[in-house]
Design a protein around this motif. Structure first.
Motif, PDB file in Angstrom:
ATOM      1  N   ILE A 264     -16.930 -13.450   3.881  1.00 26.29           N
ATOM      2  CA  ILE A 264     -18.019 -14.282   4.403  1.00 26.29           C
ATOM      3  C   ILE A 264     -19.361 -13.785   3.889  1.00 26.29           C
ATOM      4  CG2 ILE A 264     -19.236 -14.975   6.508  1.00 26.29           C
ATOM      5  CD1 ILE A 264     -16.537 -14.888   7.956  1.00 26.29           C
ATOM      6  N   ALA A 265     -19.572 -12.454   3.893  1.00 25.81           N
ATOM      7  CA  ALA A 265     -20.838 -11.898   3.420  1.00 25.81           C
ATOM      8  C   ALA A 265     -21.056 -12.198   1.945  1.00 25.81           C
ATOM      9  CB  ALA A 265     -20.860 -10.390   3.662  1.00 25.81           C
ATOM     10  N   THR A 266     -19.989 -12.117   1.148  1.00 24.50           N
ATOM     11  CA  THR A 266     -20.094 -12.418  -0.288  1.00 24.50           C
ATOM     12  C   THR A 266     -20.459 -13.880  -0.503  1.00 24.50           C
ATOM     13  OG1 THR A 266     -18.459 -10.712  -0.804  1.00 24.50           O
ATOM     14  CG2 THR A 266     -18.870 -12.378  -2.488  1.00 24.50           C
ATOM     15  N   THR A 267     -19.835 -14.754   0.275  1.00 24.52           N
ATOM     16  CA  THR A 267     -20.134 -16.190   0.144  1.00 24.52           C
ATOM     17  C   THR A 267     -21.587 -16.480   0.520  1.00 24.52           C
ATOM     18  OG1 THR A 267     -17.831 -16.718   0.690  1.00 24.52           O
ATOM     19  CG2 THR A 267     -19.449 -18.498   0.885  1.00 24.52           C
ATOM     20  N   LEU A 268     -22.051 -15.919   1.639  1.00 28.17           N
ATOM     21  CA  LEU A 268     -23.436 -16.128   2.060  1.00 28.17           C
ATOM     22  C   LEU A 268     -24.410 -15.551   1.040  1.00 28.17           C
ATOM     23  CD1 LEU A 268     -23.164 -15.337   5.887  1.00 28.17           C
ATOM     24  CD2 LEU A 268     -23.419 -17.582   4.799  1.00 28.17           C
ATOM     25  N   GLY A 269     -24.062 -14.380   0.478  1.00 30.68           N
ATOM     26  CA  GLY A 269     -24.918 -13.771  -0.528  1.00 30.68           C
ATOM     27  C   GLY A 269     -25.037 -14.637  -1.765  1.00 30.68           C
TER      28      GLY A 269
END
Length: 287
Positions: A264-269
């Motif tokens: 999720i963090a990678t996608t948001l980043g």
């Protein structure tokens, strides 16, 4: 000048290493090492599939773990300690507090203690808070009772031995007579008195006598599979996996949560990157 000298010194070291490697390779091919009995007859561990295997492994098969504990109690505990595991930890394989208290109080080996009246060493019945006591008073006593071989503690045995649980399972089911081919090819490799041939052990000869000698050696309760040597070896291997890492299932759960968070963090980043730099890229394209 200093750089040139440094370069020449480094070149000299590289040349020496290259020459050494060439000499060793030539020597290897001209006089290859002679085959050994360990090299030709040592076997890799058998396949073993347990519920604890893989990233989603768990200890839900508490019946198997309890059977494994029964085997440890009735067969293995006479020689091997389990000193990193406490009796109260057995609640993790399905025993309730009352059962754990009974197991601890009825354990064959008592726990070292001190007589409060005299201050002299003494022993007492174990409690759930105690760790499993060693069957021997000390290392000297353990060696004296086992032909100078020290029985290893089993708490972390599946982590301490390459191959893990499959290695333990293979050792327990691998006792056999020495092959005639081995004795014919390597007469000096005959198993010495006091040792036992096992092709899954590193040097083929192990000091531990065969612990699981026959089917039905341990009596399982109703609803359990037949206690064959193979089944008992699987059960004790599963129990020792739990003993080495009783929180394995929790660690796996945390690992899955962390992976989801990172995804999720990678996608948001990535989406943030696209949003922040979209206008800048558009201006550069227009210019």
């Amino acid at each position: 000048m200093v750089r040139i000298i440094g370069f020449l010194v480094g070149l000299g070291f590289a040349g020496v290493l290259l020459i050494s490697m060439i000499v060793n390779l030539v020597g290897y091919f001209q006089s290859p090492p002679e085959p050994t009995a360990e090299h030709e007859f040592h076997l890799h561990p058998k396949e073993l599939h347990l519920a604890s295997d893989g990233p989603f492994g768990n200890f839900k098969d508490t019946a198997q773990l309890q059977r494994g504990f029964q085997i440890y109690k009735e067969v293995c505990s006479g020689c091997h300690s389990l000193n990193r595991v406490a009796f109260r930890d057995l609640t993790g394989i399905g025993y309730n507090e009352g059962q754990v208290k009974t197991i601890a109080s009825e354990w064959a080996t008592e726990v070292p203690s001190i007589n409060p009246e005299t201050g002299e060493p003494a022993t007492r019945k174990a409690t759930p808070a105690d760790h499993f006591p060693s069957p021997y008073a000390n290392e000297t006593a353990a060696r004296a009772a086992n032909n100078n071989a020290l029985p290893p503690d089993l708490s972390l045995i599946v982590k301490a031995r390459e191959g893990g649980a499959p290695y333990v399972y293979s050792i327990l089911t691998g006792y056999q007579e020495q092959p005639a081919e081995l004795l014919k090819k390597f007469p000096a490799a005959k198993t010495p008195p006091g040792l036992h041939y096992n092709p899954y052990f590193a040097n083929l000869n192990i000091a531990m006598p065969q612990p699981l000698v026959s089917d039905g050696q341990v009596t399982y309760g109703p609803g359990n599979p037949k206690p064959t040597v193979d089944q008992m070896a699987k059960d004790i291997s599963a129990f020792l996996v739990w003993a080495a890492e009783p929180k394995l299932a929790v660690r796996h759960q945390y690992g899955i949560v962390v992976l989801i968070f990172l995804l999720i963090a990678t996608t948001l980043g990535f989406l943030s990157y696209q949003n922040i730099w979209a206008g800048v890229k558009g201006k550069k394209a227009a210019a």
